[in-house]
Design an enzyme around this catalytic site. Structure first.
Site, short mmCIF file in Angstrom:
data_model
loop_
_atom_site.label_atom_id
_atom_site.label_comp_id
_atom_site.label_asym_id
_atom_site.label_seq_id
_atom_site.Cartn_x
_atom_site.Cartn_y
_atom_site.Cartn_z
N LYS A 43 -30.23 -21.96 30.11
CA LYS A 43 -30.00 -22.81 28.93
C LYS A 43 -30.18 -21.97 27.67
O LYS A 43 -31.14 -21.20 27.57
CB LYS A 43 -31.00 -23.98 28.94
CG LYS A 43 -31.07 -24.78 27.63
CD LYS A 43 -29.83 -25.60 27.35
CE LYS A 43 -29.91 -26.32 25.99
NZ LYS A 43 -28.64 -27.00 25.63
N SER A 44 -29.29 -22.15 26.71
CA SER A 44 -29.43 -21.43 25.44
C SER A 44 -30.82 -21.64 24.88
O SER A 44 -31.27 -22.79 24.75
CB SER A 44 -28.40 -21.92 24.42
OG SER A 44 -27.11 -21.54 24.80
N MET A 69 -26.91 -32.54 22.46
CA MET A 69 -28.25 -32.32 22.98
C MET A 69 -29.21 -31.81 21.90
O MET A 69 -30.38 -32.20 21.86
CB MET A 69 -28.21 -31.32 24.14
CG MET A 69 -27.21 -31.67 25.25
SD MET A 69 -27.51 -33.26 26.01
CE MET A 69 -28.96 -32.87 26.95
N CYS A 126 -22.84 -23.34 19.29
CA CYS A 126 -23.50 -24.63 19.45
C CYS A 126 -23.09 -25.57 18.32
O CYS A 126 -23.32 -25.29 17.15
CB CYS A 126 -25.02 -24.50 19.46
SG CYS A 126 -25.82 -26.12 19.47
N LYS A 161 -20.50 -16.10 23.73
CA LYS A 161 -19.94 -17.41 24.05
C LYS A 161 -19.28 -17.96 22.80
O LYS A 161 -19.93 -18.14 21.77
CB LYS A 161 -21.05 -18.35 24.53
CG LYS A 161 -20.63 -19.81 24.76
CD LYS A 161 -20.17 -20.07 26.17
CE LYS A 161 -20.02 -21.54 26.48
NZ LYS A 161 -21.15 -22.10 27.22
N ASN A 190 -16.71 -22.89 24.68
CA ASN A 190 -17.73 -23.91 24.57
C ASN A 190 -17.02 -25.26 24.37
O ASN A 190 -15.79 -25.31 24.30
CB ASN A 190 -18.64 -23.59 23.37
CG ASN A 190 -20.03 -24.18 23.53
OD1 ASN A 190 -20.19 -25.32 23.98
ND2 ASN A 190 -21.04 -23.42 23.15
N SER A 191 -17.79 -26.32 24.28
CA SER A 191 -17.19 -27.65 24.11
C SER A 191 -16.36 -27.74 22.84
O SER A 191 -16.57 -26.99 21.89
CB SER A 191 -18.30 -28.70 24.08
OG SER A 191 -19.26 -28.35 23.11
N GLY A 218 -15.32 -31.23 30.05
CA GLY A 218 -14.67 -31.91 31.16
C GLY A 218 -13.17 -31.68 31.22
O GLY A 218 -12.61 -30.89 30.46
N GLY A 268 -19.40 -26.57 33.91
CA GLY A 268 -20.34 -27.37 33.12
C GLY A 268 -20.35 -28.82 33.55
O GLY A 268 -21.14 -29.24 34.41
N THR A 269 -19.47 -29.63 32.97
CA THR A 269 -19.44 -31.08 33.22
C THR A 269 -19.40 -31.40 34.72
O THR A 269 -20.14 -32.29 35.19
CB THR A 269 -18.23 -31.71 32.50
OG1 THR A 269 -18.38 -31.53 31.09
CG2 THR A 269 -18.14 -33.21 32.79
#
Ligand code: DHB
Length: 308
Positions: A43-44, A69, A126, A161, A190-191, A218, A268-269
């Site tokens: 985890k970052s 998060m 992030c 990332k 990333n997302s 996702g 991930g998802t």
């Protein structure tokens, strides 16, 4: 053969977890070490432990997920201490995500002190920090100087990332910068930042932080992930590996990422939905595809996406 090499870092399997998903605690990281995941991404982390944003902060539906998060993590020294006491059987990617350049320099320094860290995954993407709306991955002016400073002291294999980019010229410009440095890999993507998923029945948002806005992951982000992987593959130095991430839930999705130029992938998802057995299932599905197509290794088709 579904092994992979990230610029010389040998993975027993080209599939690993994406940072953030089930990789925060002693238990979760032990599970990953004991799984068939080809590597472990932590985890970052930040210098100090963080509780993160208020709950609920994650929501998933059939084709996507949204999260805000807020970087909950146990602090870098927890992750380094954990690695110190464990027998390590595969590459470890320590993800770091400092809230400032100074904090990132400190985190990289600390990571350099540990022989258990195979590589650093520096997270510049992030999207969920309250009151910190700028994201390093989108700050084209500052990124070059920042990375230059890192390589004045960093000795560890280092990857970055990245957030998704939506313009060719943005990827061209980031690649031009990255090509000037001895970077081992990039992880993209990333997302998708600042998405919004809503509940029409309740007429409300589904997560509490930031008025419901969050990072989208996702299946629905796969086209953006593939586009970023493939564009970076054309613009980056060939010795900078690409770890593909985004929208993978089947062996076929992995095959597509590799066709676009990925050397390995992260989940991930789908890992959160399915749990630790996802790595075995995806390995089987990818192996079947390679057998059908008579490919003996990932290098037989990596980056060989055809135009029509
Ligand atoms: C978080 C989300 C991210 O996408 C990321 O890269 C780092 C942290 C988070 O909200 O915890």
């Amino acid at each position: 053969d579904t092994t992979a090499s990230i610029n010389g870092i040998e993975l027993p399997l080209c599939i690993m977890n994406a940072s953030g998903v089930l990789c925060s605690t002693d238990q979760e990281l032990s599970n990953l070490l004991n799984s068939s995941s080809g590597g472990v991404v932590t985890k970052s982390c930040t210098s100090q432990p963080r509780k993160g944003n208020v709950l609920p902060r994650y929501f998933e539906w059939n084709i996507g997920s949204i999260n805000s998060m807020g970087l909950p993590n146990l602090g870098i020294h927890f992750y380094l201490d954990f690695l110190e006491k464990k027998k390590i059987n595969k590459p470890i990617f320590l993800s770091i995500s400092g809230l400032s350049t100074e904090e990132n320099y400190f985190l990289i320094q600390e990571a350099n002190r540990s022989s258990k860290v195979t590589a650093i995954e520096l997270n510049l993407s992030c999207p969920n920090l309250l009151g910190k709306e700028d994201m390093f991955g989108y700050n084209f002016d500052k990124i070059s100087n920042f990375i230059e400073n890192i390589f004045k002291f960093n000795k560890k294999p280092l990857g970055i990332k990245l957030p998704p980019y939506f313009q060719d010229v943005h990827i061209k410009n980031i690649a031009l910068i990255l090509n000037q440095f001895p970077i081992f890999f990039i992880t993209c993507i990333n997302s998708l930042p600042n998405g919004l998923f809503i509940d029409a029945n309740k007429e409300s948002v589904v997560i509490r932080p930031k008025k419901g806005f969050g990072g989208i992951g996702g299946a629905i982000i796969k086209p953006f992930a593939l586009a970023n992987v493939h564009k970076f593959y054309t613009y980056l130095r060939k010795d900078i590996s690409i770890i593909g991430c985004g929208g993978i839930s089947s062996g076929k999705d992995i095959f597509e990422h590799i066709l676009c130029g990925a050397s390995a992938v992260q989940i991930g998802t789908q890992f959160l939905k399915e749990g630790i057995s996802v790595f075995e299932r995806l390995k089987k599905e990818l192996t079947l595809i390679l057998e059908k197509k008579n490919y003996s290794s990932l290098n037989s088709f990596k980056g060989k996406l055809k135009n029509i």
